[in-house]
Design an enzyme around this catalytic site. Sequence first.
Site, PDB file in Angstrom:
ATOM      1  N   ASP A  10       0.877  -1.191   0.000  1.00 38.68           N
ATOM      2  CA  ASP A  10       0.000   0.000   0.000  1.00 38.68           C
ATOM      3  C   ASP A  10       0.907   1.232   0.000  1.00 38.68           C
ATOM      4  OD1 ASP A  10      -1.632   2.155   0.709  1.00 38.68           O
ATOM      5  OD2 ASP A  10      -2.890   0.941   2.040  1.00 38.68           O
ATOM      6  N   ASP A 110      -3.259   2.428  -5.635  1.00 34.72           N
ATOM      7  CA  ASP A 110      -2.102   2.386  -4.730  1.00 34.72           C
ATOM      8  C   ASP A 110      -2.013   1.120  -3.865  1.00 34.72           C
ATOM      9  OD1 ASP A 110      -3.933   2.938  -2.661  1.00 34.72           O
ATOM     10  OD2 ASP A 110      -2.464   4.194  -1.619  1.00 34.72           O
ATOM     11  N   GLU A 111      -2.677   0.051  -4.297  1.00 32.97           N
ATOM     12  CA  GLU A 111      -2.635  -1.196  -3.508  1.00 32.97           C
ATOM     13  C   GLU A 111      -2.555  -2.427  -4.403  1.00 32.97           C
ATOM     14  OE1 GLU A 111      -5.599  -2.288  -0.388  1.00 32.97           O
ATOM     15  OE2 GLU A 111      -5.777  -0.120  -0.217  1.00 32.97           O
TER      16      GLU A 111
HETATM   17  P1  TTP Z   1      -5.249   5.534   1.018  1.00 34.87           P
HETATM   18  O1  TTP Z   1      -4.337   4.384   0.771  1.00 34.87           O
HETATM   19  O2  TTP Z   1      -6.449   5.324   1.869  1.00 34.87           O
HETATM   20  O3  TTP Z   1      -4.454   6.733   1.686  1.00 34.87           O
HETATM   21  P2  TTP Z   1      -3.034   7.331   1.389  1.00 34.87           P
HETATM   22  O4  TTP Z   1      -2.267   6.546   0.386  1.00 34.87           O
HETATM   23  O5  TTP Z   1      -3.208   8.779   1.066  1.00 34.87           O
HETATM   24  O6  TTP Z   1      -2.343   7.269   2.805  1.00 34.87           O
HETATM   25  P3  TTP Z   1      -1.756   6.024   3.632  1.00 34.87           P
HETATM   26  O7  TTP Z   1      -1.921   4.787   2.807  1.00 34.87           O
HETATM   27  O8  TTP Z   1      -0.318   6.383   3.880  1.00 34.87           O
HETATM   28  O9  TTP Z   1      -2.570   6.021   4.879  1.00 34.87           O
HETATM   29  O10 TTP Z   1      -5.770   6.133  -0.356  1.00 34.87           O
HETATM   30  C1  TTP Z   1      -4.999   6.119  -1.535  1.00 34.87           C
HETATM   31  C2  TTP Z   1      -5.278   7.353  -2.368  1.00 34.87           C
HETATM   32  O11 TTP Z   1      -6.659   7.439  -2.683  1.00 34.87           O
HETATM   33  C3  TTP Z   1      -4.945   8.652  -1.631  1.00 34.87           C
HETATM   34  O12 TTP Z   1      -3.594   9.057  -1.786  1.00 34.87           O
HETATM   35  C4  TTP Z   1      -5.913   9.628  -2.227  1.00 34.87           C
HETATM   36  C5  TTP Z   1      -7.105   8.799  -2.634  1.00 34.87           C
HETATM   37  N1  TTP Z   1      -8.205   8.995  -1.679  1.00 34.87           N
HETATM   38  C6  TTP Z   1      -9.197   9.935  -1.957  1.00 34.87           C
HETATM   39  O13 TTP Z   1      -9.158  10.575  -3.016  1.00 34.87           O
HETATM   40  N2  TTP Z   1     -10.219  10.132  -1.048  1.00 34.87           N
HETATM   41  C7  TTP Z   1     -10.285   9.441   0.141  1.00 34.87           C
HETATM   42  O14 TTP Z   1     -11.217   9.658   0.942  1.00 34.87           O
HETATM   43  C8  TTP Z   1      -9.247   8.458   0.427  1.00 34.87           C
HETATM   44  C9  TTP Z   1      -9.274   7.680   1.719  1.00 34.87           C
HETATM   45  C10 TTP Z   1      -8.252   8.280  -0.509  1.00 34.87           C
HETATM   46 CA    CA Z   2      -2.038   4.291   0.566  1.00 36.43          CA
END
Ligand code: TTP
Ligand code: CA
Length: 367
Positions: A10, A110-111
């Site tokens: 992730d 992103d996963e």
């Molecule tokens: P996440 O993996 O939930 O968050 P992140 O990568 O920003 O942070 P981390 O993993 O370090 O906790 O979400 C991935 C991407 O998806 C994030 O960079 C932006 C997008 N996103 C949104 O646009 N709206 C949202 O409500 C969430 C949770 C994520």
């Molecule tokens: Ca993330």
Amino acid sequence: MQNRVIMLVDFDYFFAQCEELRSPTLKDKPVVVGVYSGRTAESGAVSTSNYIARKCGVKSGMPLFLAKRKLEGTDAVFLPVDHEYYEQISSGIMRILRSYANSFEQVSVDEAYLDVTERMQGSFEKAKDYAQKMKTETKNIVGISFSVGVGPNKLIAKIACDSQKPDGLTIVKPEEAQTFLAPFPVDGLLGVGKKTAAKMDSLGIKTIRDLAKYDTQKLVAFFGKTLGVYFSNSANAIDNEPVQEQGEAESISRIGTLKQDTNDLEFILQKTDELIDDISKEIAEKNLSFKQVAIYAVMTNLSSKSRSITLEQPSKDQLTINKNVKELFGKFLNENPLQVRRVGVKVSGFSREEKRQKQLTSFFQTG
Ligand code: TTP
Ligand code: CA
């Protein structure tokens, strides 16, 4: 049967980390990436933020005006989302990750899950070094950090990954899996939302430990057979879901920045030819045919435009892309007086037949 070794990768604060990558001076400031609704200059919501901004209380989904208020008096930077750019970075990382896996499943931008059982011969010790190597390679080549969870199945890998962020590497061996899961609240499990968690709470089930001890037959009575058995299995760290490739991407694209802003077709084509080389490699690797070719241009004033063309026949041919990109940019430059700063190429419309064929082939290979 041998233990499986499954990883979940992730990417850390992904959209904001991408922004730091292209503007490194952002790294020591709070960075907020948001979707601006356009109603007023301030209206919209936070997509994500870097960890400096999170320390000040900024969260995904929060209204932008509230994030602004939380960051008042700091040198915070607010930026609009740039999905094309994030997808570009994402596909670079995914390509590296894919090369590490026996089977690979991208779940979002992103996963991704990796099944590395065969490569690790079932060993979690090896998996730790392997994951570290994967992190270092990605950091060196793409410049992005991510967190990794390693476990005997997807469920454990996911919760392991979430338990240590950013830049985490968390290994949970099969014999530790149940103890690891036990203290988490039930809503850590996939499929347990607010409603289900409230219902479980009313049954005296708060943690995964409580759920694991709860009588399965009673769970079946409350939630139905499928869900009841699923909850009971999950709480006991049992998850047999395979890691498998999702349907092919809808499109493959690359974007690059020109060495200087220009209106010169030949200069632009030098850059797009590089991008097309890269796209063609991916098309060949995945054995795809495409039916649409598109170009994308970001102008000096940062406005962006795209143009596309649909082919008469599906093609696999790199020269077809070159030829159409040349034609599209030729026309585009005639119509547009502004200088071009960044250019992109996208192919799409992968044929159904091809996909079905691929699914069948992989079915026979694994079946
Ligand atoms: P996440 O993996 O939930 O968050 P992140 O990568 O920003 O942070 P981390 O993993 O370090 O906790 O979400 C991935 C991407 O998806 C994030 O960079 C932006 C997008 N996103 C949104 O646009 N709206 C949202 O409500 C969430 C949770 C994520
Ligand atoms: Ca993330």
